[in-house]
Design an enzyme around this catalytic site. Structure first.
Site, PDB file in Angstrom:
ATOM      1  CG  HIS A 291      -0.492   0.014   2.529  1.00  0.00           C
ATOM      2  ND1 HIS A 291      -0.232   1.176   3.207  1.00  0.00           N
ATOM      3  CD2 HIS A 291      -0.214  -0.983   3.406  1.00  0.00           C
ATOM      4  CE1 HIS A 291       0.167   0.889   4.438  1.00  0.00           C
ATOM      5  NE2 HIS A 291       0.202  -0.413   4.583  1.00  0.00           N
ATOM      6  CG  ASP A 303       2.292   0.093   8.071  1.00  0.00           C
ATOM      7  OD1 ASP A 303       2.022  -0.243   6.906  1.00  0.00           O
ATOM      8  OD2 ASP A 303       1.470   0.018   8.998  1.00  0.00           O
ATOM      9  CD  GLU A 337      -3.279  -1.849   5.050  1.00  0.00           C
ATOM     10  OE1 GLU A 337      -3.421  -2.903   5.670  1.00  0.00           O
ATOM     11  OE2 GLU A 337      -2.815  -0.824   5.606  1.00  0.00           O
ATOM     12  CD  GLU A 338      -1.833   1.594   7.646  1.00  0.00           C
ATOM     13  OE1 GLU A 338      -2.619   1.001   8.399  1.00  0.00           O
ATOM     14  OE2 GLU A 338      -0.617   1.346   7.608  1.00  0.00           O
ATOM     15  CG  ASP A 365       1.157  -3.778   4.938  1.00  0.00           C
ATOM     16  OD1 ASP A 365       1.936  -2.946   5.439  1.00  0.00           O
ATOM     17  OD2 ASP A 365      -0.070  -3.765   5.151  1.00  0.00           O
ATOM     18  CG  HIS A 435      -0.322   2.112  12.684  1.00  0.00           C
ATOM     19  ND1 HIS A 435      -1.504   1.431  12.859  1.00  0.00           N
ATOM     20  CD2 HIS A 435       0.150   1.699  11.472  1.00  0.00           C
ATOM     21  CE1 HIS A 435      -1.723   0.643  11.817  1.00  0.00           C
ATOM     22  NE2 HIS A 435      -0.723   0.782  10.960  1.00  0.00           N
TER      23      HIS A 435
HETATM   24 ZN   LIG Z   1       0.607  -1.440   6.407  1.00  0.00          ZN
END
Ligand SMILES: [Zn+2]
Length: 468
Positions: A291, A303, A337-338, A365, A435
């Site tokens: 992503h 990420d 995606e998130e 991912d 994140h």
């Molecule tokens: Zn991810």
């Protein structure tokens, strides 16, 4: 011996010779295959480790574009950049696939404080993606729970008007941190609606990490249209411990929470797709992807700038080494995606509509750290074929093949392809920065990124040459 018996004996010997020669020839063919495949994988790794471009690309995405939440200008920049990179590789076609995505914005930084007897203590907090704001300041008492069961055991009056504090830690005994994360992800995803179901005024979630520090970890959450919406935020593990300790001393303490986030009208975004047509079976498709969006804090380096640049590099490596693979290979850089996974859903829907013959969907991912193998969800014949290749991956330390995959984007292809495959990486450091504002370029290793790219390219090349 009669004449007849002699004839039988000669025939028998002749058949045995033919069978032996045939068997030897089959073995030689298999051996040739293995030699050719091993050589092909060696060439992919050589190219990737000597002339690799993924780390340089990672630096660009992480530091020049930075955080790129779906619906943001930075996500559009990532889309433009990826399109340019795929065109430079010289693929047969590069195109965009339109996807309408949610547009949530954080607004001014959140604030949270404990008000206890005479002291005011600051907490490190981040709104969860999709949460409503506090519309000014929310100040309420707090009730702490460590499981859904504890929540269920409370009386309505214990919850009504309070902030429910889900202080649920990852299990440190679990060796795979990804697994420990998945085991508690429901508290982040559903904490707000479960708190509101019983009259709670908000939800605070202990960050989903084993790391003990001041970084709150955001992530997506959702509401139930039948239940009132209440604000939800994550506390750093240090802040969660502080709040828990103080609650034991002063159950009447209050937490003041200020969140300015909101959901704006949806926006148009795009999946970026590039492909190299198969020379022999152009209708059979193998995809590799990751992503291109990230959360809105830090740089989204691990990420998932890592997976994005590794996917671009994987198709570049296949093109460089094979020139023209037997089956079509396609790279997909998924948007959103998130915070909704609409990119992955749109790709699968469009592929189904077009009646495409999908052989395998590969995804990166998993954080971009040292790759150790693949997680695979496949039909039995496909599994048999893939497992036969583990020996080829052994010298590169990516031969650990595990059943069951965790890729969100490719999960939408579950019933449309023979195999879903994710690159499995060492996850011990991934969830320390996952994140958070700490997910930045310097956390990544050039060597690990390049090894991951080559592993993806090798799997892509093997399936494109042999099918499944
Ligand atoms: Zn991810």
């Amino acid at each position: 011996m009669t004449y007849k018996a002699i004839t039988y004996a000669i025939s028998f010997i002749a058949i045995m010779i033919i069978l032996t020669v045939a068997k030897a020839s089959a073995q030689t063919n298999n051996q040739n295959d293995v030699n050719t495949d091993s050589l092909m994988v060696r060439k992919i790794y050589d190219e990737g480790l000597v002339h690799g471009e993924s780390y340089k690309n990672l630096q660009y995405v992480a530091t020049k574009i930075g955080a790129r939440l779906s619906g943001s200008e930075q996500e559009l920049q990532a889309i433009q950049w990826a399109t340019k990179m795929l065109k430079e590789i010289g693929l047969d076609s590069v195109y965009l696939q339109k996807v309408v995505v949610p547009h949530w914005v954080r607004g001014a930084a959140e604030e949270a404080r404990i008000h206890s007897s005479n002291s005011i203590i600051k907490l490190d907090v981040l709104a969860l993606g999709g949460s409503i704001g506090t519309n000014g300041t929310l100040k309420a008492k707090v009730v702490e729970v460590r499981s859904w069961k504890e929540l269920a055991q409370l009386k309505d009056s214990d919850i009504k008007g309070k902030i429910v504090f889900f202080n649920v830690a990852l299990d440190p005994r679990e060796i795979e941190v990804f697994k420990a994360y998945l085991a508690v992800i429901e508290y982040r995803a559903s904490g707000a609606k479960e708190a509101a179901r019983w009259g709670g005024a908000g939800a605070l979630i202990r960050s989903l990490t084993l790391s003990q520090d001041d970084y709150p970890h955001t992530g997506t959450m959702s509401y139930d249209e039948k239940i009132p919406k209440v604000p939800a935020a994550a506390l750093s593990t240090n802040s969660a411990d502080k709040l828990s300790d103080l609650l034991k001393k002063d159950p009447e303490l209050m937490v003041e929470l200020k969140m300015n986030c909101e959901t704006l009208p949806e926006r148009v975004s795009y999946n970026v797709i590039g492909e190299l047509h198969g020379g022999k079976y152009p209708d059979e498709i193998i995809t590799v992807g990751g992503h291109l969006d990230s959360w809105d804090i830090g740089q989204g380096a691990s990420d998932n700038a890592s997976g994005m640049v590794q996917s671009i590099e994987a198709i570049r490596l296949v093109k460089t080494v094979l020139v023209r693979p037997e089956r079509t290979v396609r790279v997909i850089l998924y948007c959103n995606e998130e915070h909704g996974s609409r990119g992955g859903a749109m790709y699968a829907a469009q592929s189904k509509l077009a009646g495409e013959k999908n052989i395998a969907a590969i995804e990166s991912d998993g954080g971009g750290f040292m790759p150790n193998g693949f997680r695979i969800d496949a039909t039995q014949p496909a599994k048999n074929n893939i497992w036969k290749w583990s020996g080829i991956f052994k010298p590169y330390r990516v031969s650990e093949f595990v059943e069951g995959q965790w890729g969100v984007d490719i999960s939408h292809m579950k019933h449309q392809t023979q195999a879903l495959i994710t690159l499995n990486c060492d996850d011990q450091r991934f969830f320390d920065i996952h994140h958070t504002a700490a997910d930045t370029f310097e956390k990544m290793s050039p060597r690990e990124i390049a090894l991951g790219s080559a592993a993806l390219a090798s799997m892509l090349a093997l399936i494109s040459q042999h099918g499944l």
